[in-house]
Enzyme design. Structure first.
Site, PDB file in Angstrom:
ATOM      1  N   ASN A 296       0.828  -1.203   0.000  1.00  0.00           N
ATOM      2  CA  ASN A 296       0.000   0.000   0.000  1.00  0.00           C
ATOM      3  C   ASN A 296       0.870   1.263   0.000  1.00  0.00           C
ATOM      4  O   ASN A 296       0.483   2.290  -0.552  1.00  0.00           O
ATOM      5  CB  ASN A 296      -0.918   0.020   1.228  1.00  0.00           C
ATOM      6  CG  ASN A 296      -1.929  -1.122   1.202  1.00  0.00           C
ATOM      7  OD1 ASN A 296      -2.148  -1.751   0.175  1.00  0.00           O
ATOM      8  ND2 ASN A 296      -2.557  -1.384   2.340  1.00  0.00           N
TER       9      ASN A 296
ATOM     10  N   GLU B 123      -2.474  -3.626  -5.598  1.00  0.00           N
ATOM     11  CA  GLU B 123      -3.857  -3.758  -5.073  1.00  0.00           C
ATOM     12  C   GLU B 123      -4.757  -2.580  -5.445  1.00  0.00           C
ATOM     13  O   GLU B 123      -5.460  -2.031  -4.582  1.00  0.00           O
ATOM     14  CB  GLU B 123      -3.816  -3.918  -3.542  1.00  0.00           C
ATOM     15  CG  GLU B 123      -3.223  -5.229  -3.102  1.00  0.00           C
ATOM     16  CD  GLU B 123      -3.407  -5.539  -1.608  1.00  0.00           C
ATOM     17  OE1 GLU B 123      -3.897  -4.680  -0.863  1.00  0.00           O
ATOM     18  OE2 GLU B 123      -3.055  -6.665  -1.203  1.00  0.00           O
TER      19      GLU B 123
ATOM     20  N   GLU C 108       1.987 -11.634  -2.443  1.00  0.00           N
ATOM     21  CA  GLU C 108       1.725 -11.418  -1.012  1.00  0.00           C
ATOM     22  C   GLU C 108       0.964 -12.633  -0.508  1.00  0.00           C
ATOM     23  O   GLU C 108      -0.167 -12.886  -0.947  1.00  0.00           O
ATOM     24  CB  GLU C 108       0.906 -10.155  -0.745  1.00  0.00           C
ATOM     25  CG  GLU C 108       1.702  -8.869  -0.891  1.00  0.00           C
ATOM     26  CD  GLU C 108       0.951  -7.636  -0.419  1.00  0.00           C
ATOM     27  OE1 GLU C 108       0.178  -7.738   0.562  1.00  0.00           O
ATOM     28  OE2 GLU C 108       1.139  -6.578  -1.036  1.00  0.00           O
TER      29      GLU C 108
HETATM   30  O1  AHR Z   1       1.536  -6.737   3.600  1.00  0.00           O
HETATM   31  C1  AHR Z   1       0.706  -5.787   4.224  1.00  0.00           C
HETATM   32  C2  AHR Z   1      -0.239  -5.102   3.246  1.00  0.00           C
HETATM   33  O2  AHR Z   1      -1.189  -6.037   2.802  1.00  0.00           O
HETATM   34  C3  AHR Z   1       0.339  -4.560   1.970  1.00  0.00           C
HETATM   35  O3  AHR Z   1       0.851  -3.276   2.104  1.00  0.00           O
HETATM   36  C4  AHR Z   1      -0.843  -4.536   1.052  1.00  0.00           C
HETATM   37  O4  AHR Z   1      -0.478  -4.656  -0.301  1.00  0.00           O
HETATM   38  C5  AHR Z   1      -1.712  -5.679   1.549  1.00  0.00           C
HETATM   39  O5  AHR Z   1      -3.022  -5.303   1.675  1.00  0.00           O
END
Ligand code: AHR
Length: 508
Positions: free
Chosen positions: A72, A173, A292
């Site tokens: 994010n 995202e 992720e």
């Molecule tokens: O990894 C934590 C957060 O999770 C990241 O910043 C984001 O991309 C996801 O929502």
């Protein structure tokens, strides 16, 4: 005792193990960078301010690639803030995590750290508040050899040679309403395609990752990927997947079967991408970058909002992981490996302090969380080809994932050494399982070289600063309900309840 079996065949191959499966993630978030990888005043800091204890643990973990700088965070990030003389770098608000970013660490420092850690960089560009031009600029800074404004700026900043970053994420995202610069799938698909085309004009053989859904629970899951790929199919190589798992309301059975959901997630996105390819009459296949994934007690985070005060590197989502969490992490790696024909890059989120296998104390020690162990052993052992398995296992009912097999496993075969590796979980909460692995297709001369397990009487046990090795790997034969015997073309494993185990067989 429950019983399960599988027969391994060297000719039944899914795909080679992709070394990029063992990626991790460093985001400018919480204490991942500051007091995580970087802490200049620390007694173990090197001449560049990097913690050598964290570097050593990163190498021990077997990480091959690290995604950077977010997350994010990247959707509001100006990369140029983080280059040049450190004392002239601006302090900025990071809206994603409500903190102050000092920019003391920028892309040059991260590249220096990555070289020391011996990891490939996966670089994410900001397509939240920024666009094609800024992506081209950071590419010129990182990868253009010399003779242009930004490549010369890099050289003036001390990096004479280009960094040669091959794999790039086109934003993060952007389907999420929480994301700075959130977009509709049409907006994002057009922007991702335009950015990909521009980056390819600069360097044709880059590997580009378009954002998939931020989770399978998004109402637009599948539809988002379909629209984005309609626009970007020809110019990207990957679509991203993100998934975090946690135990809900004490339902350990469902939690232990999280990999069933990951399998379903992968199959759904492969089918979606292939359907777009079919509509476009394209012979090309889009692979998955599962960039992720982890266990994350997200519901606790959602119930505890970010602090009001703007601080530098406040502790954020520093989950402490248990034995059960480690078994799930090991199982998620089994799932990723099983899909090696299409999942060819993956990043556990994140590396240090923030939902991480490595924890640090500012000015103090670093230690391994429970989830460190299955990752490290898998990265060290899984080599060669992933074999296709048809496991005969009892099943148990789960509230979230329907009937789930008690035993889940993956196997690899390294033709160069002849080694066969089996990674396996027992999800049963009460009893051990006898798991018979038929190796007769490999001949009769394979012997057990290593058999280790992660298990504990207390499935909630964790590692702490005071007791960093409370939970660790132990020889399978040494734990009360574990055993390993081999002979006559089979190996028989007795797997303790709620356990992750790894066995390496080699020619006698
Ligand atoms: O990894 C934590 C957060 O999770 C990241 O910043 C984001 O991309 C996801 O929502």
């Amino acid at each position: 005792m429950l019983h399960a079996r599988v027969a391994l065949n060297p000719d039944s191959v899914v795909a080679p193990v992709s070394r990029r499966t063992f990626g991790s993630f460093v985001e400018h978030m919480g204490r991942c960078v500051y007091t995580g990888i970087y802490e200049p005043g620390h007694p173990l800091a090197d001449e560049d301010g990097f913690r050598t204890d964290v570097l050593a643990l990163t190498r021990e973990l077997g990480v091959t690639m690290v995604r950077y700088p977010g997350g994010n965070f990247v959707s509001g990030y100006r990369w140029e803030d983080g280059v040049g003389p450190a004392d002239r770098r601006p302090r900025r608000r990071d809206l994603a995590w409500r903190s102050i970013e000092t920019n003391e660490v920028g892309v040059d420092e991260f590249a220096t750290w990555a070289a020391k850690a011996d990891v490939e960089i996966m670089y994410a560009v900001n397509l939240g508040t920024r666009g094609v031009q800024e992506a081209l600029d950071v590419h010129e800074y990182l990868n253009h050899p010399e003779g242009t404004h930004l490549s010369e700026l890099r050289r003036a900043n001390g990096a004479e040679k280009p960094y040669g970053v091959k794999i790039w994420c086109l934003g993060n995202e952007l389907d999420g309403p929480w994301q700075t610069g959130h977009k509709t799938p049409e907006e994002y698909g057009l922007l991702a395609a335009a950015t990909a085309r521009a980056l390819r004009s600069a360097e044709p053989d880059l590997e580009l990752v378009a954002c998939g859904s931020s989770s399978s629970s998004m109402p637009t899951f599948g539809a988002w990927e379909s629209t984005v790929l309609e626009h970007a199919y020809d110019v990207v190589d990957y679509v991203s997947c993100h998934a975090y798992y946690e135990e809900h309301d004490g339902d350990l059975g469902s939690f232990l079967a999280s990999a069933v959901d990951m399998d379903h997630f992968v199959n759904s996105i492969v089918a979606t991408a292939d359907a777009v390819g079919a509509r476009l009459k394209s012979p090309k296949k889009i692979n998955l970058s599962f960039d992720e994934w982890n266990v994350w007690y997200l519901s606790r985070f959602q119930n505890a909002p970010l602090p009001d005060e703007w601080k530098v590197a406040p502790p954020v989502i520093e989950d402490r992981y248990s034995v059960a969490d480690a078994v799930v992490v090991g199982n998620l790696l089994i799932s990723l490996l099983r899909h090696s024909d299409r999942v060819t890059a993956a990043c556990q989120a994140q590396l240090v302090n923030v939902i991480a296998p490595i924890m640090t104390e500012p000015g103090g020690p670093a230690w391994r969380q429970t989830i460190f162990h299955p990752f490290a052993r898998t990265a060290a052992l899984a080599k060669g080809d992933v074999l296709r398995l048809d496991i005969q296992s009892p099943v148990y009912g789960t509230a979230r994932h329907g009937d789930a097999p008690v035993i889940d496993a993956v196997a690899t075969h390294d033709r160069a050494t002849g080694d066969v590796v089996v990674l396996v979980v027992n999800r049963d909460q009460e009893q051990p399982v006898e798991f018979v692995v038929d190796l007769s297709a490999f001949g009769t001369d394979l012997a057990v070289a290593e058999a280790c397990t992660l298990t504990d009487d207390d499935v909630r046990a964790v590692n702490t600063r005071e007791e960093p090795d409370r939970v660790t790997l132990r020889p399978l034969g040494d734990v009360p309900t574990g055993a390993v015997t081999a002979g006559g073309g089979t190996v028989t494993l007795t797997l303790p309840r709620v356990s992750w185990s790894a066995v390496r067989l080699t020619r006698a």
